[in-house]
Design a protein around this motif. Structure first.
Motif, short mmCIF file in Angstrom:
data_model
loop_
_atom_site.label_atom_id
_atom_site.label_comp_id
_atom_site.label_asym_id
_atom_site.label_seq_id
_atom_site.Cartn_x
_atom_site.Cartn_y
_atom_site.Cartn_z
N GLY A 58 37.06 36.13 33.07
CA GLY A 58 36.69 36.51 31.71
C GLY A 58 36.73 38.02 31.63
N ARG A 59 36.13 38.56 30.59
CA ARG A 59 36.11 40.01 30.42
C ARG A 59 35.47 40.69 31.63
NH1 ARG A 59 37.20 42.98 26.25
NH2 ARG A 59 37.73 41.11 25.09
N GLY A 60 36.10 41.76 32.12
CA GLY A 60 35.52 42.54 33.23
C GLY A 60 35.71 41.91 34.59
N LYS A 61 36.59 40.92 34.71
CA LYS A 61 36.73 40.23 36.00
C LYS A 61 38.09 40.46 36.65
CE LYS A 61 32.78 37.81 35.69
NZ LYS A 61 31.83 37.37 36.68
N THR A 62 38.89 41.40 36.09
CA THR A 62 40.26 41.56 36.60
C THR A 62 40.29 42.06 38.04
OG1 THR A 62 40.26 43.65 35.43
CG2 THR A 62 41.52 41.87 34.42
N GLU A 63 39.24 42.77 38.47
CA GLU A 63 39.23 43.28 39.85
C GLU A 63 39.27 42.13 40.88
OE1 GLU A 63 35.84 45.51 38.97
OE2 GLU A 63 34.42 43.97 39.53
N ILE A 64 38.79 40.95 40.48
CA ILE A 64 38.85 39.80 41.40
C ILE A 64 40.31 39.50 41.72
CG2 ILE A 64 38.40 37.33 41.66
CD1 ILE A 64 36.02 37.58 39.82
N VAL A 65 41.13 39.49 40.67
CA VAL A 65 42.54 39.15 40.84
C VAL A 65 43.23 40.24 41.66
CG1 VAL A 65 44.63 38.44 39.64
CG2 VAL A 65 42.40 38.01 38.60
N ASP A 66 42.90 41.51 41.42
CA ASP A 66 43.47 42.61 42.20
C ASP A 66 43.17 42.45 43.68
OD1 ASP A 66 44.47 43.81 39.98
OD2 ASP A 66 42.85 45.27 39.75
N HIS A 67 41.97 41.96 43.99
CA HIS A 67 41.59 41.84 45.40
C HIS A 67 42.52 40.88 46.15
CE1 HIS A 67 39.14 42.00 48.97
NE2 HIS A 67 39.12 40.69 49.01
N PHE A 68 43.02 39.87 45.44
CA PHE A 68 43.87 38.87 46.12
C PHE A 68 45.36 39.18 45.95
CE2 PHE A 68 39.79 36.75 45.62
CZ PHE A 68 39.58 36.34 46.94
N ASP A 69 45.65 40.37 45.44
CA ASP A 69 47.04 40.80 45.27
C ASP A 69 47.41 41.74 46.43
OD1 ASP A 69 49.47 41.16 44.12
OD2 ASP A 69 48.76 42.33 42.40
N ALA A 70 48.70 41.95 46.64
CA ALA A 70 49.13 42.94 47.64
C ALA A 70 48.85 44.35 47.08
CB ALA A 70 50.61 42.77 47.93
N HIS A 71 48.68 45.33 47.98
CA HIS A 71 48.44 46.72 47.56
C HIS A 71 49.38 47.60 48.40
CE1 HIS A 71 46.65 50.41 46.46
NE2 HIS A 71 45.40 50.00 46.27
N PRO A 72 50.69 47.62 48.02
CA PRO A 72 51.70 48.27 48.87
C PRO A 72 51.36 49.72 49.24
CG PRO A 72 52.74 47.11 47.05
CD PRO A 72 51.28 47.05 46.80
N GLN A 73 50.82 50.49 48.31
CA GLN A 73 50.53 51.91 48.59
C GLN A 73 49.46 52.05 49.67
OE1 GLN A 73 49.23 53.92 45.08
NE2 GLN A 73 49.36 55.94 46.01
N LEU A 74 48.37 51.29 49.53
CA LEU A 74 47.30 51.33 50.53
C LEU A 74 47.80 50.81 51.88
CD1 LEU A 74 44.31 51.66 51.36
CD2 LEU A 74 43.88 49.39 50.40
N GLU A 75 48.60 49.74 51.83
CA GLU A 75 49.12 49.16 53.08
C GLU A 75 49.99 50.19 53.82
OE1 GLU A 75 51.02 45.44 51.95
OE2 GLU A 75 49.19 44.83 50.90
N GLU A 76 50.82 50.91 53.05
CA GLU A 76 51.70 51.91 53.66
C GLU A 76 50.88 53.05 54.28
OE1 GLU A 76 54.68 51.49 54.42
OE2 GLU A 76 54.96 53.53 55.18
N THR A 77 49.84 53.48 53.56
CA THR A 77 48.98 54.56 54.08
C THR A 77 48.33 54.14 55.39
OG1 THR A 77 48.52 55.21 51.80
CG2 THR A 77 47.02 56.06 53.48
N LEU A 78 47.82 52.92 55.44
CA LEU A 78 47.16 52.45 56.67
C LEU A 78 48.17 52.29 57.80
CD1 LEU A 78 44.75 49.77 55.10
CD2 LEU A 78 44.10 51.99 56.06
#
Ligand code: UTP
Length: 294
Positions: A58-78
């Protein structure tokens, strides 16, 4: 019998018990040690054989979906920094199961939230995980329920015995014990949050279900009930009469992470697995006996 491959996680509620923390943060993202609590739920789903999870947002819950998505920039940094262990932790949530989402535009109740997943579930049995309920178990709680669904052919709800004075906080079920498996209850009565004196038993329904897809047609016929919300318990009560319903007294410890005390206890439970953190907690408690007045 069709395999239970899909699960629905309703996460569109407003989390009022956790205000003000949940004013701008989804309660499902509050961490248990270092993982958002909803990750523990998806880990249980994956360990139970679930392949696809549908998160109701619902409203304000999009960060949940981001958590289960890939994060190429962060992955590359690590990767560049050689932080392999952290890299694995960051990648894991995007690889456990396939994630889909459906939006509940208004919080019209748990039953309504599940109905929002109908087009993604289709005509197959599915599991429901309420993300507030964290269960620490040797055999994942949802797996225990799926096994009962497969052996009885009936929809199954997780059950837990609670003190009588707490019955008004839960959906309560009553029924007869199975002749062969004393953990299976053939449910004949269900009531949502009854006054303590009216509770038909002390068997509380906990947030794990395995449901036949016919539940959707019962949900469409369910009128708003307690709190003016479309209650899952009311739809299950109607389904029980026509198709039967099992309860299962699951093995494991359940924590209500939607409540501040339950959430802190869940953190202590999972912190015990990290010797460095647990030693610091023990040291702190030993040095600060009793409660603080400040
Ligand atoms: P709760 O009744 O615990 O509501 O919902 P809540 O808003 O999450 O929490 P409190 O009580 O206000 O603190 C049980 C589950 O059903 C979901 C919630 O996200 C929670 O996982 N839910 C509830 C929805 O997805 N939509 C709704 O309309 C209601």
């Amino acid at each position: 019998m069709a395999k239970v491959r899909k699960a629905v996680i309703p996460a569109a509620g407003m989390g009022t018990r956790f205000l003000p923390a949940t004013k701008a943060i989804a309660k499902e993202m509050l961490p248990i040690v270092n993982k958002p609590s909803i990750q523990l739920i998806v880990e249980e789903a994956a360990a139970s054989g679930i392949e696809e999870v549908i998160v109701i947002t619902g409203r304000g819950k999009t960060e949940i979906v981001d958590h289960f998505d890939a994060h190429p920039q962060l992955e590359e940094t690590l990767r560049r920094a050689g932080k392999e262990a952290l890299l694995r932790e960051v990648i894991l949530p995007s690889q456990m199961v396939k994630i889909a989402t459906a939006r509940q535009q208004r919080p019209l109740g748990l039953g309504h939230a599940i109905l929002c997943a109908r087009h993604l579930v289709g005509d197959e049995p599915f599991a429901v995980f309420l993300p507030d309920d964290l269960v620490d178990a040797v055999r994942p709680c949802a797996r225990q329920l799926i096994d009962v669904f497969e052996s009885t052919g009936k929809s199954v709800v997780a059950l837990m015995n609670v003190p009588r004075e707490e019955t008004s906080a839960y959906g309560i079920a009553a029924g007869t014990l199975d002749a062969k498996d004393p953990r299976i209850v053939h449910v004949h009565t269900m009531v949502e949050k009854p006054p303590v004196d009216d509770a038909p038993s002390t068997l509380a329904i906990v947030g794990r279900y395995v449901l036949d897809p016919s539940v959707f047609s019962y949900l469409t016929r369910t009128n708003p009930g307690r709190g003016d919300e479309i209650q899952l318990t009311d739809a299950l009560a109607a389904m029980m009469v026509e198709r039967g319903l099992c309860g299962y007294l699951f093995e494991g410890n359940r924590f209500d992470a939607g409540d501040v005390t339950g959430y802190l206890l869940a953190n202590l439970n999972w912190a015990r697995r990290v010797p460095r953190i647990w030693a610091a907690i023990e040291q702190y408690v030993a040095a600060h006996p009793g409660s603080s007045r400040r």
